[in-house]
Scaffold this active site. Structure first.
Site, PDB file in Angstrom:
ATOM      1  CG  ASN A  10      -1.503   1.122   1.769  1.00 38.25           C
ATOM      2  OD1 ASN A  10      -2.134   2.229   0.167  1.00 38.25           O
ATOM      3  ND2 ASN A  10      -2.364   1.002   2.810  1.00 38.25           N
ATOM      4  CG  HIS A  97      -6.073   1.812   5.273  1.00 39.64           C
ATOM      5  ND1 HIS A  97      -4.904   3.297   5.718  1.00 39.64           N
ATOM      6  CD2 HIS A  97      -4.667   1.311   4.920  1.00 39.64           C
ATOM      7  CE1 HIS A  97      -4.179   3.070   5.850  1.00 39.64           C
ATOM      8  NE2 HIS A  97      -3.895   1.531   5.749  1.00 39.64           N
TER       9      HIS A  97
HETATM   10  P1  PGA Z   1       2.637   0.588   7.949  1.00 42.19           P
HETATM   11  O1  PGA Z   1       0.885   0.655   6.833  1.00 42.19           O
HETATM   12  O2  PGA Z   1       3.041  -0.766   6.821  1.00 42.19           O
HETATM   13  O3  PGA Z   1       3.728   1.858   7.358  1.00 42.19           O
HETATM   14  O4  PGA Z   1       2.862   0.835   9.060  1.00 42.19           O
HETATM   15  C1  PGA Z   1       0.569  -0.996   6.869  1.00 42.19           C
HETATM   16  C2  PGA Z   1      -0.726   0.111   6.613  1.00 42.19           C
HETATM   17  O5  PGA Z   1      -0.956   1.318   6.607  1.00 42.19           O
HETATM   18  O6  PGA Z   1      -1.249  -0.578   4.961  1.00 42.19           O
END
Ligand code: PGA
Length: 254
Positions: A10, A97
């Site tokens: 993502n 999300h």
């Molecule tokens: P992060 O984000 O791996 O930077 O903690 C994960 C996400 O929000 O999908």
């Protein structure tokens, strides 16, 4: 029941067009034949769906949108629809999300509308759920997850039963996103187990056993293997560590 591992990037609101092209040039050279047992997904900013799709079309990588609007089309300046992202090569979309819930007021009801649209447009839906730190500290994690699932998947039971692979759940404790604080393997496995139980009740145990449940929140090459070795953790949704080819590839390789 063996579920195909699922590793998704993502990128959030990161990368210019040149950054995307540079990433894809290097990433497309990786030996994908050695990881053919894993579903690999990249969710770039929607403006780069086309570029990412075309740059990786000779690889098994699938492309996902980070969001879709809950309406088919209409006067919603700045928004993107399910059919638009589909027409750019996306076969997947993230839904709900926690950053969308927090900064763009996405409720479980909106998540539910988006899920129905995703099914209509044959987009695989990665529905994101997770508790805040306050909710965890008040011992409300399971209640929050149950509500997010029950309301988010409302009236979609028949759709899920017809095509279980079209639904993926991402468990992302809000306190672990982008903070460097990863949930312990026990905390993550416990939440995933609870999610699978709720899915069993909503659809059936057999269908729940087919649905992939991803963990997200500060996943890195150093912690991914232990998380992914848990019985109910079927993959990862990765923000920060997916921005660089080598760290993303290292998680995929396992
Ligand atoms: P992060 O984000 O791996 O930077 O903690 C994960 C996400 O929000 O999908």
């Amino acid at each position: 029941m063996t579920r195909t591992p699922y590793i998704a990037a993502n990128w959030k609101m990161h990368k210019t067009k040149t950054d995307v092209q540079d990433f894809c040039n290097v990433f497309s050279q990786k030996p994908f034949n050695t990881v053919s047992h894993t579903d690999i997904v990249i969710c770039p900013p929607s403006i780069w769906l086309d570029t990412t799709f075309n740059s990786l079309k000779n690889t098994p990588v699938k492309i996902g949108s980070q969001n879709i609007h809950q309406a088919e089309e209409g006067a919603y300046t700045g928004e993107i629809s399910a059919s638009m992202v589909r027409s750019l090569g996306a076969s997947i979309t993230l839904i709900g999300h926690s950053e969308r819930r927090q900064y763009f007021n996405e409720t479980n009801e909106i998540v539910n509308q988006k899920l129905h649209l995703a099914y209509t447009h044959q987009l695989q839906a990665v529905v994101c759920i997770g508790e805040s730190l306050e909710e965890r500290e008040a011992n409300n994690t399971n209640t929050v997850l149950t509500t997010q699932l029950t309301e988010g998947l409302k009236n979609a039971e028949a759709l899920i039963k017809a095509v279980p692979s079209q639904l993926v759940i991402a468990y992302e404790p809000i306190w672990a996103i982008g903070t460097g604080k990863v949930a312990s393997t026990e905390q993550a496995q416990e939440a995933h187990h609870h999610i699978r139980n709720v899915l069993s009740q909503l659809v059936s145990a057999d269908i729940a056993n087919q649905i992939r449940i991803l963990y997200g929140g500060s996943v890195k090459p150093t912690n991914s293997q232990e998380l992914l070795s848990q019985p109910d953790i079927d993959g990862a949704l990765i923000g920060g560590a997916s921005l660089e080819v080598e760290s993303f590839w290292s998680i995929i390789k396992g």
